[in-house]
Design an enzyme around this catalytic site. Sequence first.
Site, mmCIF file in Angstrom:
data_model
loop_
_atom_site.group_PDB
_atom_site.id
_atom_site.type_symbol
_atom_site.label_atom_id
_atom_site.label_comp_id
_atom_site.label_asym_id
_atom_site.label_seq_id
_atom_site.Cartn_x
_atom_site.Cartn_y
_atom_site.Cartn_z
ATOM 1 C CG HIS A 40 -36.869 46.242 -13.205
ATOM 2 N ND1 HIS A 40 -36.509 45.908 -14.547
ATOM 3 C CD2 HIS A 40 -36.762 45.141 -12.517
ATOM 4 C CE1 HIS A 40 -36.204 44.573 -14.347
ATOM 5 N NE2 HIS A 40 -36.317 43.921 -13.262
ATOM 6 C CG HIS A 117 -29.881 42.627 -8.025
ATOM 7 N ND1 HIS A 117 -30.751 41.928 -7.319
ATOM 8 C CD2 HIS A 117 -30.149 42.422 -9.252
ATOM 9 C CE1 HIS A 117 -31.403 41.018 -8.068
ATOM 10 N NE2 HIS A 117 -31.012 41.286 -9.404
HETATM 11 P P1 2AM Z 1 -33.110 40.704 -12.102
HETATM 12 O O1 2AM Z 1 -34.144 41.161 -11.135
HETATM 13 O O2 2AM Z 1 -31.827 39.967 -11.473
HETATM 14 O O3 2AM Z 1 -32.626 41.543 -13.153
HETATM 15 C C1 2AM Z 1 -37.992 39.881 -14.971
HETATM 16 O O4 2AM Z 1 -37.445 38.732 -15.604
HETATM 17 C C2 2AM Z 1 -37.196 40.498 -14.012
HETATM 18 O O5 2AM Z 1 -37.398 39.336 -12.824
HETATM 19 C C3 2AM Z 1 -35.641 40.363 -14.405
HETATM 20 O O6 2AM Z 1 -35.273 41.770 -13.885
HETATM 21 C C4 2AM Z 1 -35.246 39.219 -13.366
HETATM 22 O O7 2AM Z 1 -33.785 39.238 -13.043
HETATM 23 C C5 2AM Z 1 -35.973 39.086 -12.103
HETATM 24 N N1 2AM Z 1 -36.086 37.725 -11.718
HETATM 25 C C6 2AM Z 1 -36.009 37.608 -10.504
HETATM 26 N N2 2AM Z 1 -36.285 36.293 -10.217
HETATM 27 C C7 2AM Z 1 -36.050 35.566 -11.583
HETATM 28 C C8 2AM Z 1 -36.309 34.186 -11.941
HETATM 29 N N3 2AM Z 1 -36.380 33.201 -11.117
HETATM 30 N N4 2AM Z 1 -36.265 33.889 -13.260
HETATM 31 C C9 2AM Z 1 -36.303 35.030 -14.124
HETATM 32 N N5 2AM Z 1 -36.141 36.416 -13.888
HETATM 33 C C10 2AM Z 1 -36.150 36.704 -12.325
#
Ligand code: 2AM
Length: 173
Positions: A40, A117
């Site tokens: 996603h 991303h």
């Molecule tokens: P990502 O988008 O880089 O994959 C659920 O945890 C989603 O939220 C994941 O896809 C995660 O990383 C994103 N995400 C964005 N900021 C985050 C944060 N501060 N902590 C954890 N997950 C985060």
Amino acid sequence: MRLFVAVDLSGEVKAALEDIQGQLKGSGVHGRYTARENLHITLAFIGEYGDAQAVLDALEGVRFEPFGLGLDGMGSFGGLWWAGIRADGGLKGLAAQVRRQLAMANIPFDRKKFSPHITLIRDPDKQVIPQVKIPDVKMTVEGFSLMLSERGKRGMIYTELGTVSAGKEEERI
Ligand code: 2AM
């Protein structure tokens, strides 16, 4: 509840991302590959928050028109490798609106700058991303979702709590 707001991806884009993951595996990269159903684009990460309905109510205020996106190369943030996204202005505009609605409703979220991303692998056992061929796929984004993130026995389980569609009122599940 651990919550985030995300754009779900079409089957074709997910298949293309799995193709890239297959190429990485073929190059001998081991790590925690994102499961197909978890691929996603995060628009906003809320984290622990108890009132999902308040978040859905805030997201209901987001108005946007469908927009196109495609894949664009690969990159990394430390121990996380991702696929880049080529989008007309729609994606950044959508993320900005989502964040504005959350802020107006006093719902906390991670304020780090939006960097579009799609996470493909965490903790890869190599330093350098091997050459991969990025399939030329496109999709139209017609909606986004509030997601619940839970830790399952075999990794994270993401569940859609509600969606907001382009040009329409929110559709609750
Ligand atoms: P990502 O988008 O880089 O994959 C659920 O945890 C989603 O939220 C994941 O896809 C995660 O990383 C994103 N995400 C964005 N900021 C985050 C944060 N501060 N902590 C954890 N997950 C985060």
